[in-house]
Structures are given as C-alpha cells and as structure tokens.
Design a protein around this motif. Sequence first.
Motif, short mmCIF file in Angstrom:
data_model
loop_
_atom_site.label_atom_id
_atom_site.label_comp_id
_atom_site.label_asym_id
_atom_site.label_seq_id
_atom_site.Cartn_x
_atom_site.Cartn_y
_atom_site.Cartn_z
N ASP A 40 -0.62 -2.78 -13.58
CA ASP A 40 0.50 -2.37 -14.57
C ASP A 40 0.52 -0.77 -14.06
N PRO A 41 1.69 -0.33 -13.23
CA PRO A 41 1.68 0.79 -12.48
C PRO A 41 1.96 1.80 -13.39
N LEU A 42 2.43 1.73 -14.52
CA LEU A 42 3.01 2.66 -15.49
C LEU A 42 1.90 3.20 -16.41
N VAL A 43 0.89 2.41 -17.13
CA VAL A 43 -0.23 2.88 -17.60
C VAL A 43 -1.22 3.66 -17.12
N PRO A 44 -1.98 3.78 -16.04
CA PRO A 44 -1.94 2.39 -15.02
C PRO A 44 -3.15 1.64 -15.56
N VAL B 137 4.91 14.89 -5.53
CA VAL B 137 4.66 14.47 -4.06
C VAL B 137 4.99 13.00 -3.78
N ALA B 138 5.91 12.39 -4.58
CA ALA B 138 6.14 11.20 -4.25
C ALA B 138 7.11 10.92 -2.91
N ASN B 139 7.82 11.90 -2.53
CA ASN B 139 8.28 11.77 -1.07
C ASN B 139 7.62 11.82 0.07
N ARG B 140 6.07 12.32 -0.23
CA ARG B 140 5.30 12.16 1.19
C ARG B 140 4.37 10.88 1.18
N PHE B 141 4.86 9.76 0.38
CA PHE B 141 4.36 8.54 0.52
C PHE B 141 5.47 7.52 0.98
N SER B 142 4.97 6.63 1.90
CA SER B 142 5.83 5.38 2.06
C SER B 142 4.91 4.31 1.81
N VAL B 143 5.73 3.07 1.62
CA VAL B 143 5.19 1.80 1.01
C VAL B 143 5.02 0.97 2.47
N GLU B 144 3.76 0.31 2.50
CA GLU B 144 3.63 -0.59 3.63
C GLU B 144 3.15 -1.86 2.97
N PRO B 145 3.70 -3.01 3.72
CA PRO B 145 3.26 -4.31 3.29
C PRO B 145 1.90 -4.67 4.08
N ILE B 146 1.16 -5.51 3.49
CA ILE B 146 -0.28 -5.96 4.07
C ILE B 146 -0.46 -7.29 3.57
N LEU C 151 0.90 -1.16 -0.03
CA LEU C 151 0.14 0.15 -0.15
C LEU C 151 0.90 1.24 0.02
N LEU C 152 0.45 2.38 -0.59
CA LEU C 152 1.02 3.46 -0.46
C LEU C 152 0.24 4.42 0.68
N ARG C 153 1.02 4.97 1.64
CA ARG C 153 0.57 5.61 2.82
C ARG C 153 1.05 6.94 2.63
N SER C 154 0.25 7.96 3.15
CA SER C 154 0.72 9.31 3.16
C SER C 154 1.39 9.77 4.53
N ALA D 180 4.04 -5.58 -5.69
CA ALA D 180 5.50 -5.50 -5.06
C ALA D 180 5.58 -4.15 -4.80
N ASP D 181 6.60 -3.94 -3.91
CA ASP D 181 6.97 -2.61 -3.27
C ASP D 181 7.64 -1.70 -4.41
N HIS D 182 8.24 -2.23 -5.48
CA HIS D 182 8.79 -1.47 -6.58
C HIS D 182 7.75 -0.99 -7.38
N GLU D 183 6.53 -1.74 -7.53
CA GLU D 183 5.26 -1.32 -8.50
C GLU D 183 4.62 -0.20 -7.70
N ALA D 184 4.51 0.05 -6.44
CA ALA D 184 3.90 0.96 -5.52
C ALA D 184 4.80 2.41 -5.92
N LEU D 185 6.06 2.16 -5.81
CA LEU D 185 6.98 3.16 -6.05
C LEU D 185 7.03 3.81 -7.31
N SER D 186 6.95 2.72 -8.48
CA SER D 186 6.54 3.31 -9.93
C SER D 186 5.56 3.99 -10.12
#
Length: 95
Positions: free
Chosen positions: A83-87, A52-61, A8-11, A37-43
Amino acid sequence: MFTKSYYLLRSTHDGQYLAAKPRNIENSQGFLMLFKADHEALSYVNQHAAEVANRFSVEPISGQQLKQMIDRWGYAGVGVVNDPLVPEVEFLSKQ
C-alpha cells in the motif's frame, strides 16, 4: 516472486534506486523497494517525498532480472510495497 513484473523508483540525479535502509545495520545497501504497478510507485513518491518527486523515474523490472540486480547492487533483500499511501511494506531478505 520471480515470475511477476515489478516497478522501481530510480533517481534521475545519481542513478540510485529507492531503498529502505535499516537504522541498526551499518554499511547496508538496504532493501530494494518494489512496486506492483507504475502508478503505485508514483503515488508513493508523491505522498512521501513530493518536494523531490520530479527527481525520480519509474522503471519496470522482470522477476527474472530481480535476483541479478539484488546481487549486483548488494541489497539485503527487497521491500514489496503493498500500500503506497500508508505505506505498508513487506520486507524479504535474500538469505
């Protein structure tokens, strides 16, 4: 779905999770966005909200925690990002 792990992406600003909110449904918490995957969330956040990407963290669930989180936060369902790029997102309602 409940046997897999997701990310998940969390503010970091207000603690809210990234959710897709339909325009035509008022007072909806929307759909909790899940990544495989964590890298997909970051992508995803770097591609679509780089400023605003630096305002999010990735959390596993875990899949087992997912239902409890959906109920606790009042989400209408989940949006699994394929697909995180299309999305490309598959929306699943909890009903």
